[in-house]
Design a protein around this motif. Sequence first.
Motif, PDB file in Angstrom:
ATOM      1  N   GLY A 172      38.519  25.479-105.961  1.00  0.00           N
ATOM      2  CA  GLY A 172      38.128  24.700-104.798  1.00  0.00           C
ATOM      3  C   GLY A 172      39.086  24.822-103.635  1.00  0.00           C
ATOM      4  N   GLU A 173      40.294  25.333-103.875  1.00  0.00           N
ATOM      5  CA  GLU A 173      41.313  25.470-102.834  1.00  0.00           C
ATOM      6  C   GLU A 173      41.310  26.854-102.175  1.00  0.00           C
ATOM      7  OE1 GLU A 173      43.302  22.961-101.991  1.00  0.00           O
ATOM      8  OE2 GLU A 173      42.738  21.585-103.609  1.00  0.00           O
ATOM      9  N   LEU A 174      40.602  27.805-102.735  1.00  0.00           N
ATOM     10  CA  LEU A 174      40.744  29.200-102.308  1.00  0.00           C
ATOM     11  C   LEU A 174      40.463  29.407-100.828  1.00  0.00           C
ATOM     12  CD1 LEU A 174      39.154  30.955-105.405  1.00  0.00           C
ATOM     13  CD2 LEU A 174      41.475  31.367-104.550  1.00  0.00           C
ATOM     14  N   VAL A 175      39.340  28.925-100.352  1.00  0.00           N
ATOM     15  CA  VAL A 175      38.963  29.170 -98.958  1.00  0.00           C
ATOM     16  C   VAL A 175      39.947  28.505 -98.003  1.00  0.00           C
ATOM     17  CG1 VAL A 175      37.171  28.718 -97.223  1.00  0.00           C
ATOM     18  CG2 VAL A 175      36.534  29.557 -99.491  1.00  0.00           C
ATOM     19  N   LEU A 176      40.468  27.345 -98.378  1.00  0.00           N
ATOM     20  CA  LEU A 176      41.438  26.644 -97.542  1.00  0.00           C
ATOM     21  C   LEU A 176      42.794  27.337 -97.516  1.00  0.00           C
ATOM     22  CD1 LEU A 176      42.233  24.161 -95.833  1.00  0.00           C
ATOM     23  CD2 LEU A 176      42.714  22.951 -97.984  1.00  0.00           C
ATOM     24  N   THR A 203      35.621  34.329-105.981  1.00  0.00           N
ATOM     25  CA  THR A 203      35.540  35.543-105.175  1.00  0.00           C
ATOM     26  C   THR A 203      34.388  35.461-104.192  1.00  0.00           C
ATOM     27  OG1 THR A 203      36.497  36.872-106.943  1.00  0.00           O
ATOM     28  CG2 THR A 203      35.229  38.049-105.265  1.00  0.00           C
ATOM     29  N   GLN A 204      33.232  35.017-104.674  1.00  0.00           N
ATOM     30  CA  GLN A 204      32.070  34.933-103.782  1.00  0.00           C
ATOM     31  C   GLN A 204      32.270  33.872-102.708  1.00  0.00           C
ATOM     32  OE1 GLN A 204      29.611  37.272-104.105  1.00  0.00           O
ATOM     33  NE2 GLN A 204      29.063  36.514-102.064  1.00  0.00           N
ATOM     34  N   SER A 205      33.034  32.835-103.000  1.00  0.00           N
ATOM     35  CA  SER A 205      33.373  31.845-101.978  1.00  0.00           C
ATOM     36  C   SER A 205      34.136  32.487-100.830  1.00  0.00           C
ATOM     37  CB  SER A 205      34.206  30.712-102.589  1.00  0.00           C
ATOM     38  OG  SER A 205      33.466  29.945-103.508  1.00  0.00           O
ATOM     39  N   LEU A 206      35.097  33.342-101.170  1.00  0.00           N
ATOM     40  CA  LEU A 206      35.873  34.021-100.133  1.00  0.00           C
ATOM     41  C   LEU A 206      35.010  35.005 -99.352  1.00  0.00           C
ATOM     42  CD1 LEU A 206      39.203  34.675-102.086  1.00  0.00           C
ATOM     43  CD2 LEU A 206      38.699  32.856-100.441  1.00  0.00           C
ATOM     44  N   VAL A 207      34.128  35.695-100.055  1.00  0.00           N
ATOM     45  CA  VAL A 207      33.204  36.603 -99.377  1.00  0.00           C
ATOM     46  C   VAL A 207      32.300  35.811 -98.435  1.00  0.00           C
ATOM     47  CG1 VAL A 207      31.261  38.188 -99.697  1.00  0.00           C
ATOM     48  CG2 VAL A 207      33.248  38.327-101.215  1.00  0.00           C
ATOM     49  N   ASN A 208      31.742  34.713 -98.930  1.00  0.00           N
ATOM     50  CA  ASN A 208      30.854  33.890 -98.106  1.00  0.00           C
ATOM     51  C   ASN A 208      31.568  33.332 -96.883  1.00  0.00           C
ATOM     52  OD1 ASN A 208      28.953  34.364-100.064  1.00  0.00           O
ATOM     53  ND2 ASN A 208      28.924  32.279-100.878  1.00  0.00           N
ATOM     54  N   ALA A 209      32.862  33.035 -97.038  1.00  0.00           N
ATOM     55  CA  ALA A 209      33.638  32.480 -95.928  1.00  0.00           C
ATOM     56  C   ALA A 209      34.069  33.536 -94.924  1.00  0.00           C
ATOM     57  CB  ALA A 209      34.864  31.744 -96.475  1.00  0.00           C
ATOM     58  N   GLY A 210      33.789  34.790 -95.231  1.00  0.00           N
ATOM     59  CA  GLY A 210      34.032  35.848 -94.258  1.00  0.00           C
ATOM     60  C   GLY A 210      35.481  36.251 -94.073  1.00  0.00           C
ATOM     61  N   ILE A 211      36.323  36.077 -95.112  1.00  0.00           N
ATOM     62  CA  ILE A 211      37.696  36.538 -94.935  1.00  0.00           C
ATOM     63  C   ILE A 211      37.707  38.056 -94.789  1.00  0.00           C
ATOM     64  CG2 ILE A 211      38.530  34.602 -96.320  1.00  0.00           C
ATOM     65  CD1 ILE A 211      39.418  36.732 -98.403  1.00  0.00           C
ATOM     66  N   ARG A 212      38.638  38.561 -94.015  1.00  0.00           N
ATOM     67  CA  ARG A 212      38.649  39.992 -93.679  1.00  0.00           C
ATOM     68  C   ARG A 212      39.254  40.860 -94.769  1.00  0.00           C
ATOM     69  NH1 ARG A 212      41.873  39.977 -88.250  1.00  0.00           N
ATOM     70  NH2 ARG A 212      43.084  38.466 -89.475  1.00  0.00           N
ATOM     71  N   GLN A 250      39.886  27.353 -89.172  1.00  0.00           N
ATOM     72  CA  GLN A 250      38.975  28.473 -89.428  1.00  0.00           C
ATOM     73  C   GLN A 250      38.178  28.236 -90.712  1.00  0.00           C
ATOM     74  OE1 GLN A 250      41.746  31.748 -89.506  1.00  0.00           O
ATOM     75  NE2 GLN A 250      41.462  32.206 -87.327  1.00  0.00           N
ATOM     76  N   ALA A 251      38.865  27.776 -91.746  1.00  0.00           N
ATOM     77  CA  ALA A 251      38.192  27.539 -93.024  1.00  0.00           C
ATOM     78  C   ALA A 251      37.147  26.439 -92.903  1.00  0.00           C
ATOM     79  CB  ALA A 251      39.214  27.185 -94.094  1.00  0.00           C
ATOM     80  N   ALA A 252      37.467  25.385 -92.157  1.00  0.00           N
ATOM     81  CA  ALA A 252      36.531  24.274 -92.002  1.00  0.00           C
ATOM     82  C   ALA A 252      35.255  24.720 -91.297  1.00  0.00           C
ATOM     83  CB  ALA A 252      37.188  23.131 -91.241  1.00  0.00           C
ATOM     84  N   SER A 253      35.391  25.546 -90.286  1.00  0.00           N
ATOM     85  CA  SER A 253      34.226  26.040 -89.561  1.00  0.00           C
ATOM     86  C   SER A 253      33.321  26.864 -90.466  1.00  0.00           C
ATOM     87  CB  SER A 253      34.672  26.874 -88.354  1.00  0.00           C
ATOM     88  OG  SER A 253      33.561  27.445 -87.692  1.00  0.00           O
ATOM     89  N   GLY A 331      37.418  19.014 -94.462  1.00  0.00           N
ATOM     90  CA  GLY A 331      36.172  19.685 -94.128  1.00  0.00           C
ATOM     91  C   GLY A 331      35.974  21.026 -94.783  1.00  0.00           C
ATOM     92  N   VAL A 332      36.783  21.351 -95.792  1.00  0.00           N
ATOM     93  CA  VAL A 332      36.672  22.657 -96.452  1.00  0.00           C
ATOM     94  C   VAL A 332      36.239  22.495 -97.903  1.00  0.00           C
ATOM     95  CG1 VAL A 332      37.847  24.804 -97.062  1.00  0.00           C
ATOM     96  CG2 VAL A 332      38.474  23.593 -94.953  1.00  0.00           C
ATOM     97  N   ARG A 333      37.007  21.745 -98.645  1.00  0.00           N
ATOM     98  CA  ARG A 333      36.802  21.717-100.091  1.00  0.00           C
ATOM     99  C   ARG A 333      35.494  21.037-100.487  1.00  0.00           C
ATOM    100  NH1 ARG A 333      42.979  19.891-101.113  1.00  0.00           N
ATOM    101  NH2 ARG A 333      42.537  18.875 -99.115  1.00  0.00           N
ATOM    102  N   ALA A 334      35.137  19.947 -99.822  1.00  0.00           N
ATOM    103  CA  ALA A 334      33.865  19.293-100.135  1.00  0.00           C
ATOM    104  C   ALA A 334      32.689  20.176 -99.742  1.00  0.00           C
ATOM    105  CB  ALA A 334      33.781  17.946 -99.425  1.00  0.00           C
ATOM    106  N   ASN A 335      32.793  20.856 -98.609  1.00  0.00           N
ATOM    107  CA  ASN A 335      31.700  21.719 -98.170  1.00  0.00           C
ATOM    108  C   ASN A 335      31.517  22.921 -99.088  1.00  0.00           C
ATOM    109  OD1 ASN A 335      30.511  20.491 -95.866  1.00  0.00           O
ATOM    110  ND2 ASN A 335      32.313  21.004 -94.661  1.00  0.00           N
ATOM    111  N   MET A 336      32.609  23.562 -99.481  1.00  0.00           N
ATOM    112  CA  MET A 336      32.489  24.721-100.364  1.00  0.00           C
ATOM    113  C   MET A 336      31.957  24.291-101.736  1.00  0.00           C
ATOM    114  SD  MET A 336      33.125  27.305 -98.531  1.00  0.00           S
ATOM    115  CE  MET A 336      32.865  28.431 -99.895  1.00  0.00           C
TER     116      MET A 336
END
Length: 367
Positions: A172-176, A203-212, A250-253, A331-336
């Motif tokens: 749950g912390e990855l995208v943040l 992994t798919q969370s990071l892909v979905n979040a658009g990390i480069r 960026q993560a929250a958006s 605004g990141v962890r609950a949304n993801m």
Amino acid sequence: MTKPVFPFRQAAELLTALRQQQEVAIIDVRDEALFATGHPLFAVNIPLSKLELELLDRIPQRHTAITLYDNGEGLAQTAGERLAALGYQQVTLLADDLAGWQAAGGELFIDVNSPSKAFGELVEHHARTPSLSADEVQALISDDADVVVLDARRFDEYHTMSIPGATSVPGGELVLRVRDIAPSPHTTVIVNCAGRTRSIIGTQSLVNAGIRNPVFALRNGTIGWTLAGHALEHGQSRRYGNASETAQRQAASQARAIADRAGVTRIPLATLTRWQQEARTTYLFDVRDAEEYAAGHLPGSRHVAGGQLVQETDHYASVRGARIVLVDDDGVRANMTGSWLAQLGWQVAGLDALQASDFSAVGSWQP
């Protein structure tokens, strides 16, 4: 004293209730090892030996329609008597137990957390989640490549054994956290768990979040790593640090957009209060880390790290058809987390417009 007599509920009726998304709890009261040998997909395991310890948290409404079963051991009747003593009003027994379920065309699933694990495989298949084998990841590490390994399990699992050089970043912390851990877009990010599900979802969370960054799941996790003959580290304590303001923004958006696409709704605190007074079950989960929760949380919220809630949804939200409300302060962890739960078929809402003063309760979660 006369023992209560509980009515039987037919498997066909339960299957219809599940398809119609009615609120229902199907409880296997055998020990976990027996539950794992075969159970209905949306059954939950609350062993008779743990019933009084777990039941009130997992099935908070006394009027929830509950169906108990075993596999002919005679445990369900005893469990029903305990539920009745606790005030549960709609307790039934599954007619003919598992044999009755199969006779009605119901399938049995092995292992635990079956809905979440099946969902992980579905995600990988449809999203083509990128992955690398243990040998490929070991080669990157041996070549001193620009690579970070992020362990998406609970910290205690990571501390027990981990991929060499890995950092603990529960799912749950990855995208943040990833933008601060791997600020260069050229850094390869590897996500691992013990087996498959949490690394796939992470992994798919990071892909979905658009990390480069290039991002991959470690195929089959620490189990695959061990089977490939590679050594694990033990007793490590590398953890993520605080999220920078830029990374959080960026993560929250990104997380908000992902949750919106998945159908996560937004409610104010007043709506949560109204829901909690209604007959329908509403779970309130705080998906931040345990230290943040202990420092201040919404009264009545239960702490469950977001990655574990996706991995073990049936263990925490044990009433199928219930509502789930998620809380964080970034605004990141609950949304993801919500984006995955919504895709798992739950009605999920996030709390909007919370103030710091709303997080007025302190201390760790008390069952």
